[in-house]
Design a protein around this motif. Structure first.
Motif, PDB file in Angstrom:
ATOM      1  N   VAL A 124     -36.809 -30.676 -39.661  1.00  0.00           N
ATOM      2  CA  VAL A 124     -36.881 -29.561 -38.693  1.00  0.00           C
ATOM      3  C   VAL A 124     -38.321 -29.309 -38.260  1.00  0.00           C
ATOM      4  O   VAL A 124     -38.646 -29.329 -37.072  1.00  0.00           O
ATOM      5  CB  VAL A 124     -36.270 -28.272 -39.296  1.00  0.00           C
ATOM      6  N   CYS A 125     -39.194 -29.096 -39.215  1.00  0.00           N
ATOM      7  CA  CYS A 125     -40.591 -28.807 -38.897  1.00  0.00           C
ATOM      8  C   CYS A 125     -41.339 -30.137 -38.801  1.00  0.00           C
ATOM      9  O   CYS A 125     -42.262 -30.406 -39.551  1.00  0.00           O
ATOM     10  CB  CYS A 125     -41.191 -27.904 -39.973  1.00  0.00           C
ATOM     11  N   THR A 126     -40.911 -30.948 -37.858  1.00  0.00           N
ATOM     12  CA  THR A 126     -41.470 -32.300 -37.753  1.00  0.00           C
ATOM     13  C   THR A 126     -42.816 -32.254 -37.025  1.00  0.00           C
ATOM     14  O   THR A 126     -43.129 -31.266 -36.352  1.00  0.00           O
ATOM     15  CB  THR A 126     -40.502 -33.211 -36.986  1.00  0.00           C
TER      16      THR A 126
ATOM     17  N   ASN B 263     -48.629 -21.759 -30.926  1.00  0.00           N
ATOM     18  CA  ASN B 263     -49.486 -22.949 -31.054  1.00  0.00           C
ATOM     19  C   ASN B 263     -49.089 -23.802 -32.267  1.00  0.00           C
ATOM     20  O   ASN B 263     -49.936 -24.268 -33.028  1.00  0.00           O
ATOM     21  CB  ASN B 263     -50.965 -22.551 -31.133  1.00  0.00           C
ATOM     22  N   VAL B 264     -47.768 -23.983 -32.408  1.00  0.00           N
ATOM     23  CA  VAL B 264     -47.228 -24.716 -33.553  1.00  0.00           C
ATOM     24  C   VAL B 264     -47.904 -26.086 -33.743  1.00  0.00           C
ATOM     25  O   VAL B 264     -48.244 -26.474 -34.868  1.00  0.00           O
ATOM     26  CB  VAL B 264     -45.703 -24.895 -33.344  1.00  0.00           C
ATOM     27  N   LEU B 265     -48.124 -26.789 -32.645  1.00  0.00           N
ATOM     28  CA  LEU B 265     -48.643 -28.157 -32.770  1.00  0.00           C
ATOM     29  C   LEU B 265     -50.123 -28.217 -33.163  1.00  0.00           C
ATOM     30  O   LEU B 265     -50.658 -29.282 -33.421  1.00  0.00           O
ATOM     31  CB  LEU B 265     -48.407 -28.952 -31.477  1.00  0.00           C
TER      32      LEU B 265
ATOM     33  N   ASP C 250     -40.384 -15.192 -38.872  1.00  0.00           N
ATOM     34  CA  ASP C 250     -41.727 -14.703 -39.167  1.00  0.00           C
ATOM     35  C   ASP C 250     -42.743 -15.828 -39.317  1.00  0.00           C
ATOM     36  O   ASP C 250     -43.753 -15.676 -40.005  1.00  0.00           O
ATOM     37  CB  ASP C 250     -41.735 -13.789 -40.401  1.00  0.00           C
ATOM     38  N   CYS C 251     -42.471 -16.939 -38.628  1.00  0.00           N
ATOM     39  CA  CYS C 251     -43.439 -18.057 -38.658  1.00  0.00           C
ATOM     40  C   CYS C 251     -44.617 -17.696 -37.746  1.00  0.00           C
ATOM     41  O   CYS C 251     -44.447 -17.456 -36.548  1.00  0.00           O
ATOM     42  CB  CYS C 251     -42.756 -19.334 -38.183  1.00  0.00           C
ATOM     43  N   LEU C 252     -45.802 -17.640 -38.319  1.00  0.00           N
ATOM     44  CA  LEU C 252     -46.968 -17.189 -37.545  1.00  0.00           C
ATOM     45  C   LEU C 252     -47.363 -18.153 -36.422  1.00  0.00           C
ATOM     46  O   LEU C 252     -47.717 -17.725 -35.333  1.00  0.00           O
ATOM     47  CB  LEU C 252     -48.165 -16.984 -38.473  1.00  0.00           C
TER      48      LEU C 252
ATOM     49  N   GLN D 230     -38.091 -28.317 -34.494  1.00  0.00           N
ATOM     50  CA  GLN D 230     -36.893 -27.663 -33.968  1.00  0.00           C
ATOM     51  C   GLN D 230     -36.912 -26.189 -34.393  1.00  0.00           C
ATOM     52  O   GLN D 230     -36.104 -25.764 -35.217  1.00  0.00           O
ATOM     53  CB  GLN D 230     -35.632 -28.319 -34.557  1.00  0.00           C
ATOM     54  N   CYS D 231     -37.829 -25.425 -33.840  1.00  0.00           N
ATOM     55  CA  CYS D 231     -38.011 -24.046 -34.306  1.00  0.00           C
ATOM     56  C   CYS D 231     -36.760 -23.199 -34.086  1.00  0.00           C
ATOM     57  O   CYS D 231     -36.511 -22.255 -34.848  1.00  0.00           O
ATOM     58  CB  CYS D 231     -39.216 -23.416 -33.624  1.00  0.00           C
ATOM     59  N   THR D 232     -35.944 -23.508 -33.083  1.00  0.00           N
ATOM     60  CA  THR D 232     -34.766 -22.658 -32.812  1.00  0.00           C
ATOM     61  C   THR D 232     -33.751 -22.745 -33.946  1.00  0.00           C
ATOM     62  O   THR D 232     -32.925 -21.842 -34.101  1.00  0.00           O
ATOM     63  CB  THR D 232     -34.084 -23.075 -31.494  1.00  0.00           C
ATOM     64  N   THR D 233     -33.796 -23.819 -34.729  1.00  0.00           N
ATOM     65  CA  THR D 233     -32.820 -23.924 -35.824  1.00  0.00           C
ATOM     66  C   THR D 233     -33.475 -23.697 -37.187  1.00  0.00           C
ATOM     67  O   THR D 233     -32.850 -23.908 -38.219  1.00  0.00           O
ATOM     68  CB  THR D 233     -32.163 -25.322 -35.834  1.00  0.00           C
ATOM     69  N   CYS D 234     -34.723 -23.260 -37.176  1.00  0.00           N
ATOM     70  CA  CYS D 234     -35.466 -23.160 -38.444  1.00  0.00           C
ATOM     71  C   CYS D 234     -35.193 -21.826 -39.149  1.00  0.00           C
ATOM     72  O   CYS D 234     -35.267 -20.764 -38.524  1.00  0.00           O
ATOM     73  CB  CYS D 234     -36.957 -23.290 -38.169  1.00  0.00           C
ATOM     74  N   PRO D 235     -34.928 -21.874 -40.450  1.00  0.00           N
ATOM     75  CA  PRO D 235     -34.663 -20.629 -41.184  1.00  0.00           C
ATOM     76  C   PRO D 235     -35.907 -19.748 -41.334  1.00  0.00           C
ATOM     77  O   PRO D 235     -35.803 -18.586 -41.721  1.00  0.00           O
ATOM     78  CB  PRO D 235     -34.183 -21.122 -42.546  1.00  0.00           C
TER      79      PRO D 235
END
Ligand code: SF4
Length: 348
Positions: free
Chosen positions: A191-193, A215-217, A207-209, A198-203
């Motif tokens: 998921v967090c590849t 700026n996930v990448l 609250d992921c900062l 795939q943030c929409t399916t991430c548990p």
């Protein structure tokens, strides 16, 4: 989010979406977990599976591996790459026969002392095979944690590494360690590849900062590109009426050692002084051509070319072995440094 909430969210996700049918999970013996963790260190799950099954057929348990000839172990590993992993596995099995009664030790420090087992692999083996509370900070976990907590900075630096280990340890649940370890590794792998999370399916999305910052990448942070020193030089393009160019052979040591190149000077005034010593020119003032840069492995050189046209050599340099005129067809054969060749090709 509190550590228990973090772990329980991951476990709930894992029950539904995690990987439950990996061959090393059934049964999850220390030997099988160890073998899988070593094989997975540099290799994707799908590639590892057939190698894992074949290896186990040939060496079903630790004593079988320990007594096997080194050639047979390497042969079973052939194609998987990073062969030091197989050599270390074999050596570690022999060590366990002598010092741990033929078992993989359950003690963290004893495990860490075996060849090929680092902190994260030791944590993965103990948490999965024995359910003990040890953290894992492999590449997948690093990605999840740096994003979830928006931990900036070079993720391979010791400061960030220390921070990640502290966080990973603080998040460990009181129980169900095997499932939790598998869950956080699976989340990073599926998921967090690295490129398309795939943030929409991430548990952890709520609250992921990094996700909140958009700026996930940017995580995990990479080593800043090393800035290399800048240097400058002025090259003298002394061209005769018939198109010959005055060249100077460089000293054997240093860049372009021993090659013919253009005479150089550290600045425009020095270039002018050198030109006066080398040639007589119709006009003593040179034409400045556009500067350009050339990057070497350890520095970047900006070259300022100055052109004196229609000049003739001073008599005292005619017999100088390190300075010579070269006609256009000779220039091609002399093997000049690439940036100088390019410059000469662009000459008006
Ligand atoms: S929300 Fe996205 S970036 Fe954050 S942990 Fe989940 S997959 Fe990774």
């Amino acid at each position: 989010m509190s550590p228990p909430a973090f772990a329980s969210r991951l476990r709930a996700w894992h029950q539904k979406h995690g990987r439950h049918d990996l061959p090393w999970q059934h049964p999850r013996t220390p030997y099988r977990v160890w073998l899988s963790e070593i094989m997975l260190q540099q290799t994707q799950v799908q590639t590892v599976i057939p190698y894992f099954e074949n290896f186990l057929e040939r060496f079903p348990d630790l004593p079988d591996l320990a007594v096997a000839p080194a050639d047979a172990v390497m042969n079973a590993w052939a194609g998987l790459g990073y062969y030091s992993r197989a050599r270390n596995l074999h050596k570690a099995a022999q060590w366990c026969m002598i010092h741990h009664n033929g078992h993989l030790p359950e003690d963290y420090d004893a495990l860490l002392a075996l060849p090929g087992i680092g902190r994260s692999t030791a944590g993965a083996i103990l948490s999965q095979a024995h359910g003990s509370r040890h953290a894992i900070v492999d590449g997948n976990v690093k990605r999840v944690l740096t994003r979830y907590f928006a931990i900036a900075g070079d993720a391979s630096s010791s400061a960030v590494d220390k921070q990640l280990w502290q966080l990973a340890e603080s998040l460990l649940p009181e129980s169900h360690m095997a499932d939790y370890s598998q869950a956080i590794m699976d989340l990073g792998a599926t998921v967090c590849t690295s490129r398309k999370p795939q943030c929409t399916t991430c548990p952890l999305a709520a609250d992921c900062l990094a996700l909140a910052q958009g700026n996930v990448l940017d995580y995990p942070g990479r080593k800043p590109a090393k800035s290399i020193p800048e240097r400058e030089t002025h090259v003298l393009l002394l061209r005769s009426r018939s198109g010959e160019i005055l060249l100077e052979q460089r000293p054997d040591k240093g860049i372009w050692g021993g090659l013919y190149s253009l005479p150089e000077a550290s600045d425009a005034d020095q270039a002018q002084a050198r030109a006066v010593g080398l040639i007589t020119a119709k006009s003593p003032a040179p034409i400045s051509l556009p500067a350009f840069a050339h990057t070497f492995s350890h520095f970047r050189l900006t070259i300022h070319p100055l052109l004196w046209d229609a000049c003739t050599a001073k008599s005292q340099i005619r017999d100088n072995a390190s300075i010579r005129w070269a006609a256009p067809d000779e220039l091609r054969q002399l093997g000049l440094p690439a940036p100088i060749q390019k410059l000469l090709k662009r000459l008006p």
